[in-house]
Design an enzyme around this catalytic site. Structure first.
Site, PDB file in Angstrom:
ATOM      1  N   HIS A 259      23.607  90.351 -41.839  1.00 31.24           N
ATOM      2  CA  HIS A 259      22.481  91.261 -41.716  1.00 31.24           C
ATOM      3  C   HIS A 259      21.174  90.682 -42.236  1.00 31.24           C
ATOM      4  O   HIS A 259      20.113  91.260 -42.014  1.00 31.24           O
ATOM      5  CB  HIS A 259      22.792  92.540 -42.502  1.00 31.24           C
ATOM      6  CG  HIS A 259      23.201  92.252 -43.916  1.00 31.24           C
ATOM      7  ND1 HIS A 259      24.497  91.965 -44.262  1.00 31.24           N
ATOM      8  CD2 HIS A 259      22.482  92.173 -45.050  1.00 31.24           C
ATOM      9  CE1 HIS A 259      24.563  91.721 -45.561  1.00 31.24           C
ATOM     10  NE2 HIS A 259      23.360  91.843 -46.058  1.00 31.24           N
ATOM     11  N   CYS A 260      21.233  89.539 -42.955  1.00 30.26           N
ATOM     12  CA  CYS A 260      20.022  89.021 -43.603  1.00 30.26           C
ATOM     13  C   CYS A 260      19.627  87.623 -43.133  1.00 30.26           C
ATOM     14  O   CYS A 260      18.525  87.424 -42.629  1.00 30.26           O
ATOM     15  CB  CYS A 260      20.218  88.996 -45.123  1.00 30.26           C
ATOM     16  SG  CYS A 260      20.183  90.616 -45.919  1.00 30.26           S
ATOM     17  N   ILE A 261      20.512  86.643 -43.334  1.00 33.73           N
ATOM     18  CA  ILE A 261      20.124  85.242 -43.174  1.00 33.73           C
ATOM     19  C   ILE A 261      19.622  84.913 -41.770  1.00 33.73           C
ATOM     20  O   ILE A 261      18.627  84.211 -41.616  1.00 33.73           O
ATOM     21  CB  ILE A 261      21.280  84.309 -43.578  1.00 33.73           C
ATOM     22  CG1 ILE A 261      21.748  84.627 -45.009  1.00 33.73           C
ATOM     23  CG2 ILE A 261      20.842  82.849 -43.511  1.00 33.73           C
ATOM     24  CD1 ILE A 261      20.664  84.545 -46.051  1.00 33.73           C
ATOM     25  N   ASP A 264      16.041  87.669 -41.441  1.00 34.72           N
ATOM     26  CA  ASP A 264      14.844  87.670 -42.281  1.00 34.72           C
ATOM     27  C   ASP A 264      13.863  86.546 -41.958  1.00 34.72           C
ATOM     28  O   ASP A 264      12.642  86.783 -41.931  1.00 34.72           O
ATOM     29  CB  ASP A 264      15.243  87.625 -43.752  1.00 34.72           C
ATOM     30  CG  ASP A 264      15.996  88.871 -44.185  1.00 34.72           C
ATOM     31  OD1 ASP A 264      16.152  89.783 -43.350  1.00 34.72           O
ATOM     32  OD2 ASP A 264      16.444  88.935 -45.339  1.00 34.72           O
TER      33      ASP A 264
END
Length: 415
Positions: A259-261, A264
């Site tokens: 969900h992030c790397i 973002d």
């Protein structure tokens, strides 16, 4: 009757936050627009890895409730927005959930309520996107209600660092807003770090994950180069990691997921583009990481060719479709992109994962792992789930490519 905290969005970020606040004695209500989430939590079942059913039971005993009724927001002393920020069809930032959440909060906002955004986004989101929505009914941030930003730092499956023990960066629309924000989180977080402003806090979150993104790309590129040179990249990494200063170990793999790397840095790149700036290192990292699933597929094709087979028509078993070990989440999983690349080469794909559920686009998973290992022309270990007996995989697979560097034995092919 007022409520200390209403968490908007009780998913992988919001529910652990609610759990930490509840454990500290705050009255907490979760608000979510998903009927499935509300029904599951009301039934006493947690849908989030980091909050067990037992912990949810303790929260409920402390008064925690969950609702789909937004009127609860009018009773909140503090509202924290924890909704997802993903990518749109064009690959750019998708802030639709943030805007919708801010609009709902605005409709029920009363003077004095602290509003905090935790969703990851580009610098300026709190002030340029969220604040105007919150102020649309006449209340003014910094005068009628405090507004802040505090980036989430949830690492699913991490048993060492949780909400309480992970330092919490906080910020405010004004210095007084920041003080309100720091005082709130100080009630249930051990260490609070106050940023200069909301843009600095937003940028800090993007830097944290872009740092990982760039370093993963670096070791991925080194792994590809080591393969060309006939150098064992895993031994290179083992040796380099012994340096006690100036080196942080990262490991190569089939790409980045979660969900992030993978998400973002795209927010950072999009903001840079709109500002007329260039982030060359980040853009280069994006290209490297995006190429890794294709590289893994080509490695499989080469190994099959060395064994006298063509990848087209060969049966290839993929082990692990989650984005990281021992986590059931398949969002942005590089393993699924590897499957797509192999399928494009004509391979017949099957998969197994002891943690994640079925991936509809890949069909049902195999259930008899030993038989699948024996029947497959090639097996690729993509995610080192703790449930895998690595020695057993090496014994039973006809041809095994270990992308994780975990399988023992000299006969195993490694990334």
């Amino acid at each position: 009757m007022s409520v200390d905290l209403v968490v908007v969005g009780v998913g992988y970020v919001g529910l652990p936050l609610a759990a930490a606040a509840s454990a500290a004695g705050l009255s907490v209500v979760g608000y979510d627009t998903s009927p499935a989430v509300v029904d599951t939590l009301r039934a006493g079942r947690s849908h989030v890895l980091d909050v067990s059913h037992a912990r949810l039971k303790a929260m409920r005993a402390n008064g925690f409730t969950v609702t789909a009724d937004p009127s609860v927001l009018s009773r909140a002393d503090t509202v924290v927005i924890c909704v997802p920020t993903g990518l749109g069809p064009d690959g750019g930032p998708d802030l639709s959930a943030v805007r919708a959440a801010a609009a709902t909060v605005s409709d029920h906002l009363r003077p004095g309520t602290l509003v905090v955004l935790e969703s990851t986004s580009f610098p300026g989101t709190t002030d340029e996107v969220v604040r105007p929505v919150l102020e649309r009914h006449g209340l003014v941030a910094g005068e009628d209600f405090p507004l802040g930003y505090s980036p989430e730092r949830i690492d699913p499956g991490n048993r060492r660092h949780g909400v309480r023990t992970t330092p919490k960066v906080v910020s405010g629309h004004t210095p007084l807003c920041a003080k309100h924000c720091a005082a709130f989180y100080g009630r249930f977080v051990d260490t609070v770090v106050v940023a200069k402003g909301t843009r600095e806090a937003e940028m800090a979150k993007l830097l944290e994950n872009t740092y990982r993104y760039v370093n993963i790309a670096l070791v991925n590129e080194i792994a590809v180069f080591c393969d060309r040179l006939g150098v064992d990249v895993w031994d290179v990494l083992r040796c380099a990691a012994t340096k006690p200063f100036g080196f942080a170990p990262f490991t190569p793999g089939s790409g980045v997921g979660g969900h992030c790397i993978p998400v973002d840095p795209r927010y950072l790149l999009d903001k840079a583009r709109r500002e007329g700036a260039r982030l060359g290192v980040v853009e280069a990292a994006r290209r490297v990481d995006a190429a890794m699933p294709g590289y893994v597929a080509q490695r499989v094709a080469r190994l099959l060719a060395d064994d006298g087979r063509t990848v087209a028509g060969s049966r290839v078993l993929l082990l692990g479709v989650a984005y990281k070990a021992d986590v059931p989440d398949t969002r942005e999983s590089a393993s699924i992109r590897v499957a797509d690349e192999l399928a494009a080469l004509g391979a017949r794909i099957s998969y197994h994962d002891p943690v994640a559920g079925p991936v509809p686009r890949l069909g049902p998973p195999v259930t008899d792992l030993d038989s699948a290992l024996r029947d497959s022309d090639a097996t690729v270990l993509l995610v080192p789930h703790g449930g895998y007996d690595l020695s057993r995989l090496a014994r039973n697979a006809r041809l095994l490519l270990d992308v994780t560097g975990r399988v023992p034995g000299g006969e195993v092919q490694r990334l």
